[in-house]
Structure formats: C-alpha cells, structure tokens
Design a protein around this motif. Structure first.
Motif, PDB file in Angstrom:
ATOM      1  N   VAL A  38     -16.720  12.476  14.144  1.00  0.00           N
ATOM      2  CA  VAL A  38     -18.150  12.788  14.108  1.00  0.00           C
ATOM      3  C   VAL A  38     -18.367  13.968  15.043  1.00  0.00           C
ATOM      4  CG1 VAL A  38     -20.493  11.970  14.562  1.00  0.00           C
ATOM      5  CG2 VAL A  38     -18.810  10.399  13.606  1.00  0.00           C
ATOM      6  N   THR A  83     -19.491   4.426  11.461  1.00  0.00           N
ATOM      7  CA  THR A  83     -20.804   5.051  11.571  1.00  0.00           C
ATOM      8  C   THR A  83     -21.753   4.533  10.513  1.00  0.00           C
ATOM      9  OG1 THR A  83     -20.242   6.848  10.076  1.00  0.00           O
ATOM     10  CG2 THR A  83     -19.779   7.205  12.406  1.00  0.00           C
ATOM     11  N   CYS A  85     -24.504   6.478   8.163  1.00  0.00           N
ATOM     12  CA  CYS A  85     -24.880   7.840   7.806  1.00  0.00           C
ATOM     13  C   CYS A  85     -26.033   7.846   6.807  1.00  0.00           C
ATOM     14  CB  CYS A  85     -23.687   8.575   7.194  1.00  0.00           C
ATOM     15  SG  CYS A  85     -22.229   8.615   8.252  1.00  0.00           S
ATOM     16  N   CYS A 100     -24.732  11.010  11.025  1.00  0.00           N
ATOM     17  CA  CYS A 100     -23.904   9.836  11.264  1.00  0.00           C
ATOM     18  C   CYS A 100     -24.038   9.357  12.705  1.00  0.00           C
ATOM     19  CB  CYS A 100     -22.442  10.151  10.966  1.00  0.00           C
ATOM     20  SG  CYS A 100     -22.143  10.482   9.226  1.00  0.00           S
ATOM     21  N   PRO A 102     -22.727   6.599  15.369  1.00  0.00           N
ATOM     22  CA  PRO A 102     -21.662   5.604  15.566  1.00  0.00           C
ATOM     23  C   PRO A 102     -22.221   4.192  15.741  1.00  0.00           C
ATOM     24  CG  PRO A 102     -21.259   7.551  16.899  1.00  0.00           C
ATOM     25  CD  PRO A 102     -22.639   7.696  16.318  1.00  0.00           C
TER      26      PRO A 102
END
Length: 105
Positions: A38, A83, A85, A100, A102
C-alpha cells in the motif's frame, strides 16, 4: 373548494420535490483485499500503474494498493497487507485498488 386546495398543495409539494437537489453522497463499493503493498498515489510505483491504466485521480493523494486480490474466505492468511479498498480489484485486473485502508484487527 376542497379539491382545489388539494390540487394546489399537491402541485406545491411536487415543485418542492423537484427543486430540492439530490445531495445524498454515493458511497463507492468496498471490498477486502490482500495487496502486495500500500503506497501513496503520488509515489512513483503507483504513478506508473495509474498512468498505464489511464487513471487520473485529479491531484488527490490517497493510499492505493498494488497487486491486490480479493479476500473471499474468512480467516484467509494474506501474505501481504490486508486492506479494505473503495474500488474492487475487478475494475483494474488486480493491478491497483483505490483508497486502501489497512485492516489491523
């Protein structure tokens, strides 16, 4: 007399309904993803993928997931970054997912 009043009231309500703008925000669909990494959308790696796919984020800086695949099984062992998203992987073939965040729990 009563029917004239009801026609006027109905006309006023219809006019007001048409005049009120639709300001309900549309929430993009989200999906849980396992991403290789990410990064910020302004990073070189994200910029290369975004430009190759013809995606213009309009100068906004959001976290993007690279090399993402959907998590479809509960308890899936993600070898990368788990994640959530906004844009599902299906739109860009798993190359990139937008916004995204986490999942730490």
């Amino acid at each position: 007399m009563f029917s004239k009043v009801s026609v006027v009231v109905a006309s006023v309500l219809i006019t007001l309904a048409a005049a009120i703008p639709n300001t309900i925000p549309v929430t993009p669909p989200t999906s849980d993803q396992c991403c290789g990494s990410v990064v910020d959308s302004s990073s070189t790696s994200a910029g290369a993928v975004l430009s190759a796919l013809g995606i213009d984020l309009g100068g906004i800086n959001v976290p993007v997931g690279l090399s993402c695949s959907p998590i479809t099984v509960v308890g899936n062992n993600c070898g990368g970054v788990t994640t959530r998203c906004d844009a599902p992987e299906i739109e860009w073939g798993g190359l990139i997912a937008i916004n995204c965040i986490p999942i730490t729990a």
